[in-house]
Write a protein that holds these residues in place. Structure first.
Motif, PDB file in Angstrom:
ATOM      1  N   ALA A   1      -0.852  14.524   5.685  1.00 42.31           N
ATOM      2  CA  ALA A   1      -0.222  15.535   6.534  1.00 42.31           C
ATOM      3  C   ALA A   1       1.074  15.009   7.144  1.00 42.31           C
ATOM      4  O   ALA A   1       1.889  15.779   7.642  1.00 42.31           O
ATOM      5  N   HIS A   2       1.239  13.697   7.116  1.00 40.36           N
ATOM      6  CA  HIS A   2       2.434  13.069   7.698  1.00 40.36           C
ATOM      7  C   HIS A   2       3.061  12.098   6.697  1.00 40.36           C
ATOM      8  O   HIS A   2       3.661  11.109   7.080  1.00 40.36           O
ATOM      9  N   GLU A   3       2.926  12.406   5.411  1.00 42.53           N
ATOM     10  CA  GLU A   3       3.316  11.424   4.408  1.00 42.53           C
ATOM     11  C   GLU A   3       4.810  11.113   4.419  1.00 42.53           C
ATOM     12  O   GLU A   3       5.211   9.983   4.115  1.00 42.53           O
ATOM     13  N   ASN A   4       5.637  12.088   4.753  1.00 39.59           N
ATOM     14  CA  ASN A   4       7.071  11.802   4.785  1.00 39.59           C
ATOM     15  C   ASN A   4       7.407  10.800   5.886  1.00 39.59           C
ATOM     16  O   ASN A   4       8.175   9.859   5.691  1.00 39.59           O
ATOM     17  N   ALA A   5       6.807  11.008   7.072  1.00 39.53           N
ATOM     18  CA  ALA A   5       7.086  10.111   8.190  1.00 39.53           C
ATOM     19  C   ALA A   5       6.464   8.737   7.981  1.00 39.53           C
ATOM     20  O   ALA A   5       7.050   7.711   8.335  1.00 39.53           O
ATOM     21  N   LEU A   6       5.265   8.712   7.374  1.00 38.62           N
ATOM     22  CA  LEU A   6       4.568   7.440   7.196  1.00 38.62           C
ATOM     23  C   LEU A   6       5.015   6.686   5.946  1.00 38.62           C
ATOM     24  O   LEU A   6       4.737   5.501   5.802  1.00 38.62           O
ATOM     25  N   GLY A   7       5.669   7.378   5.052  1.00 34.49           N
ATOM     26  CA  GLY A   7       6.061   6.735   3.798  1.00 34.49           C
ATOM     27  C   GLY A   7       4.866   6.382   2.950  1.00 34.49           C
ATOM     28  O   GLY A   7       4.771   5.276   2.409  1.00 34.49           O
ATOM     29  N   VAL A   8       3.929   7.315   2.811  1.00 36.11           N
ATOM     30  CA  VAL A   8       2.703   7.053   2.046  1.00 36.11           C
ATOM     31  C   VAL A   8       3.052   6.803   0.583  1.00 36.11           C
ATOM     32  O   VAL A   8       3.690   7.620  -0.071  1.00 36.11           O
ATOM     33  N   GLN A   9       2.626   5.653   0.074  1.00 36.24           N
ATOM     34  CA  GLN A   9       2.868   5.311  -1.328  1.00 36.24           C
ATOM     35  C   GLN A   9       1.644   5.568  -2.195  1.00 36.24           C
ATOM     36  O   GLN A   9       1.767   5.966  -3.354  1.00 36.24           O
ATOM     37  N   ALA A  10       0.456   5.302  -1.640  1.00 36.80           N
ATOM     38  CA  ALA A  10      -0.779   5.498  -2.392  1.00 36.80           C
ATOM     39  C   ALA A  10      -1.937   5.541  -1.411  1.00 36.80           C
ATOM     40  O   ALA A  10      -1.835   5.048  -0.276  1.00 36.80           O
ATOM     41  N   GLY A  11      -3.042   6.123  -1.846  1.00 42.66           N
ATOM     42  CA  GLY A  11      -4.212   6.181  -0.978  1.00 42.66           C
ATOM     43  C   GLY A  11      -5.384   6.805  -1.696  1.00 42.66           C
ATOM     44  O   GLY A  11      -5.257   7.301  -2.822  1.00 42.66           O
ATOM     45  N   PHE A  12      -6.530   6.773  -1.040  1.00 41.80           N
ATOM     46  CA  PHE A  12      -7.701   7.422  -1.610  1.00 41.80           C
ATOM     47  C   PHE A  12      -7.553   8.934  -1.502  1.00 41.80           C
ATOM     48  O   PHE A  12      -6.956   9.469  -0.557  1.00 41.80           O
ATOM     49  N   TRP A  13      -8.174   9.613  -2.440  1.00 41.55           N
ATOM     50  CA  TRP A  13      -8.047  11.065  -2.535  1.00 41.55           C
ATOM     51  C   TRP A  13      -9.292  11.603  -3.224  1.00 41.55           C
ATOM     52  O   TRP A  13      -9.881  10.940  -4.081  1.00 41.55           O
ATOM     53  N   ALA A  14      -9.706  12.792  -2.855  1.00 37.01           N
ATOM     54  CA  ALA A  14     -10.806  13.456  -3.551  1.00 37.01           C
ATOM     55  C   ALA A  14     -10.530  14.946  -3.561  1.00 37.01           C
ATOM     56  O   ALA A  14     -10.019  15.496  -2.578  1.00 37.01           O
TER      57      ALA A  14
END
Length: 758
Positions: free
Chosen positions: A636-649
């Motif tokens: 939900a905040h990937e732009n601000a956090l700079g999310v590169q990878a993570g768990f997903w389901a």
């Protein structure tokens, strides 16, 4: 007196059964397998894997088994000795019942209402014959083919000499079994609780026998008629069902906003849509049936118009009549408020509602109602072959036309239950809806418990203890079960432990627009390096779930096992082991060696630090500088956090490929507004989008070609690696000793309303 000699444990979703070649053969619809049972020892002596997608009907002819696969619309000819599938024949959008006779194999297609005649020698299709609505069980004898049509209460006589329908005979409600006897055809009518005897010479019912409870099938053997009849639930009507779940709780009970498994379970017994799924267990639970609509319509105008006639006299729990305009209001609210509103973007006027949620949503041109005739017609801007599935979602459940956009509390109910109390993230209590009457046992049967109470939070250990001492009836939705606890459950409570496959895919999601995983080779490298079995054990639990490499889960049209990310690729597409050498080579080729990577674990997914440490160790072994972090919802905040990878389901909203990929992996599904974005990979491939569009259009006109194209979409997405899929999930539940009639439905999970309390 007949008694049960010994229950025999087979696979998930047992459906068809036949005796032949000295053995008993059972199809397991949710496993894609056939169990071979030795009748001398009453034990399973072999399991034939990968017979097809959703095996249902089964027959024996000569030296072969013939297996009808309902999800991919195929008939498999299987060698029972080697377990090899010799030929696969497509019969359309579905394949349900199968029978042998007159040198042919006869296969029914419930969704299309047809019977396909197949040459027993060559396996080629000879003719497809229109039978009746919900064509299912069938038998060949007395010179004819007899087909039970479950949705219109008839049996169709087909003359095999001309492949023409000779007559259609009204029987009872929900015919589901056909058996031949000298001078008679016996038909079991599930929903009517009767048997019909047809005189084949007259082509008419000459006798009706009440069975009391629902018959589930009928067979003639040695001059005797045997009928499988469900035990009566009348004596079990009443009591309070207590359900415990480790989930964080239901945040909202508004049909426009409900999304999680518990919300689906609860809302599916309080509210209704125009369509629904059969409230039964196994693969039959994916069958689409009319709910508040009288029937399932055929689209007109090139797929742009769908017209529905409402059942008369259905009332909300408030006493107000359900009207056509209520469905329009439901979808207007979902387009503005809900996560599932995107499914209705093909409706005329819907794009404006999605683009401008601050303005009043008006679908008067897209959902045209006629109060006088009690009808409504959907007008689409472009064809949507999945509309009938989408209208079964809670986002399309009827709500009174006066319902405001934002609701605090429960809405009026149409189903057998209504909300009596609701404390967000703590508990929910359902009680009987005094206005409910059973209009369709297939879509919305009456419930057994007087009350259903669901409580949230707590630990698996505490829930298990509660069920063991009888303080609760169902404990479910475990995020992770330790090997020791799971082994204890399997040893001490094997008869009460229910493990069911779930239409979900667990994965590592890569941000395809952010370094280093904007590089395809970097994404593929991680996919090659993962020990999927280890990661599955760390996240779902030992011996739970199924290892996977691909996007689509099993039991979806187009599912073909596929895994390019493994050493020694096997012909069957299974994952074998990591290929670290290939992974490191791809990292070098990508030029991303040494880059920093933060791996995010969202709290809602409930994977622990051990899983995070393992992923970090894999990334480090490839030359990245990795760390992991927990976050409430990083996407939900990937732009601000700079999310590169993570768990997903991702969990299926309905069992169709487009419902799995359209909202998550298409160009149009991405939005920079993180809270509204389900495409966490930020993935866009216009060529694959065009494949998805073609596959959707082919679903109605050419289901075989559509399934093949969906399989290609799945392979192409897997090759692009926006996700490193590693597991298809399970639902694990422990039930108390007083619970009976347990049924797990692929769409609605455990049918809480159908549980008996002894």
């Amino acid at each position: 007196k007949q008694v049960v000699v010994a229950p025999i444990q087979v696979g998930n979703g047992p459906d068809g059964i036949v005796f032949g070649a000295g053995k008993i053969w059972v199809t397991n619809g949710l496993d894609g397998t056939v169990s071979e049972i030795d009748p001398q020892t009453n034990t399973v002596v072999d399991v034939i894997p990968d017979v097809g997608n959703g095996p249902s009907g089964i027959a024996v002819s000569g030296r072969y088994l013939w297996v009808a696969n309902s999800n991919d619309g195929t008939l498999a000819r299987v060698d029972p000795v080697s377990g090899a599938v010799r030929t696969v024949t497509s019969v359309g959008s579905g394949a349900d019942g199968v029978a042998v006779g007159r040198g042919s194999i006869w296969v029914t297609n419930q969704s299309a209402g047809t019977v396909t005649r197949i040459d027993a020698r060559s396996g080629s299709v000879l003719r497809t014959i229109n039978a009746g609505s919900g064509a299912g069980a069938l038998a060949v004898g007395a010179g004819l083919v007899w087909v039970a049509n479950s949705l219109d209460g008839t049996v169709t006589e087909i003359d095999p000499s001309s492949d023409a329908v000779r007559s259609t005979i009204p029987v009872g409600d929900g015919p589901n079994g056909v058996a031949l006897a000298p001078g008679a055809i016996w038909v079991s009518n599930e929903l009517g609780g009767t048997l019909s005897r047809i005189d084949p010479a007259r082509g008419a019912v000459v006798r009706t026998v009440a069975t009391g409870n629902r018959p589930e099938g009928v067979v003639v053997d040695g001059g005797s008629l045997f009928v499988a009849v469900r035990a009566s639930g009348a004596a079990h009507r009443g009591e309070t069902l207590s359900v415990l779940t480790t989930s964080g709780g239901v945040p909202n009970i508004d049909p426009a906003l409900g999304y999680g498994p518990e919300e689906l379970q609860l809302l599916s017994v309080t509210n209704d849509g125009l369509t629904g799924f059969r409230r039964v267990s196994g693969i039959a639970g994916t069958t689409l049936v009319p709910d508040l609509a009288v029937s399932l319509p055929t689209p007109t105008g090139g797929g742009l118009f769908y017209s529905f006639q409402l059942r008369p006299g259905i009332r909300y729990s408030t006493g107000v009549l359900v009207r056509p305009q209520d469905f329009r209001r439901a979808i207007e609210r979902s387009l503005v408020e809900g996560d599932e509103g995107i499914y209705f973007s093909h409706i005329v006027g819907a794009p404006a509602c999605i683009a401008h949620p601050e303005k009043a949503c008006d679908l008067s041109r897209g959902v045209v109602v006629n109060a006088g005739s009690n009808t409504l017609t959907f007008h689409l801007s472009s064809p949507d072959p999945d509309l009938l599935y989408e209208l079964a979602l809670n986002a399309a459940y009827a709500v009174p036309v006066s319902t405001p956009l934002h609701v605090h509390g429960a809405l009026p109910a149409t189903g057998p239950y209504m909300f009596a109390s609701f404390t967000p993230k703590r508990s929910v209590r359902l009680v009987r809806n005094p206005r409910f009457r059973e209009w369709s046992p297939a879509a919305q049967p009456d419930g057994f418990p007087n009350q259903i109470v669901m409580r949230f939070g707590g630990t698996p250990a505490a829930h298990i203890a509660s069920v063991e001492r009888g303080a609760a009836d169902v404990a479910s939705d475990y995020a992770y079960i330790s090997p020791a606890v799971l082994a204890s459950l399997r040893t001490e409570h094997a008869s009460r432990l229910e493990i069911n496959p779930e239409g979900s895919t667990a994965a590592i999601v890569f941000n395809t627009r952010l370094a280093p995983f904007d590089n395809l080779k970097a994404r593929q490298a991680v996919s090659f390096a993962l020990d999927r079995q280890r990661l599955l054990t760390l996240t779902l639990g030992q011996s739970l779930g199924q290892v996977t490499c691909q996007i689509l889960p099993p039991n979806f049209a187009g599912y073909r096992r596929y895994c390019p990310y493994t050493v020694d690729p096997a012909p069957g597409g299974e994952w074998v082991a990591p290929d670290l050498a290939r992974a490191r080579e791809l990292v070098r080729e990508s030029g991303t060696f040494g880059e920093a990577v933060t791996f995010w674990i969202p709290r809602w997914i409930k994977f622990d630090a051990a899983a995070g440490r393992y992923v970090v160790s894999v990334l480090d072994s490839l030359g990245y500088k990795a760390r992991f972090r927990f976050a409430a919802d990083p996407y939900a905040h990937e732009n601000a956090l700079g999310v590169q990878a993570g768990f997903w389901a991702w969990y299926a909203d309905f069992a169709a490929p487009s419902g799995f990929v359209r909202n998550t992996l298409t160009c149009s599904s991405y939005t920079p507004i993180g809270a509204l974005n389900a495409n966490s990979a930020e993935f866009c491939d216009h060529a694959i989008d065009r494949e998805i569009g073609r596959a959707q259009l082919l679903q109605t006109s050419n289901p075989e070609a559509a399934a093949q194209l969906w399989a290609k979409v799945d392979r192409d997405l897997t090759n692009q690696a926006p996700w490193a899929s590693f597991a298809n999930g399970t639902v694990l539940e422990l039930i108390s000793t007083r619970v009976g009639n347990y049924q797990f439905n692929p769409a609605w999970f455990t049918l809480l309303d159908q549980l008996w309390l002894k």
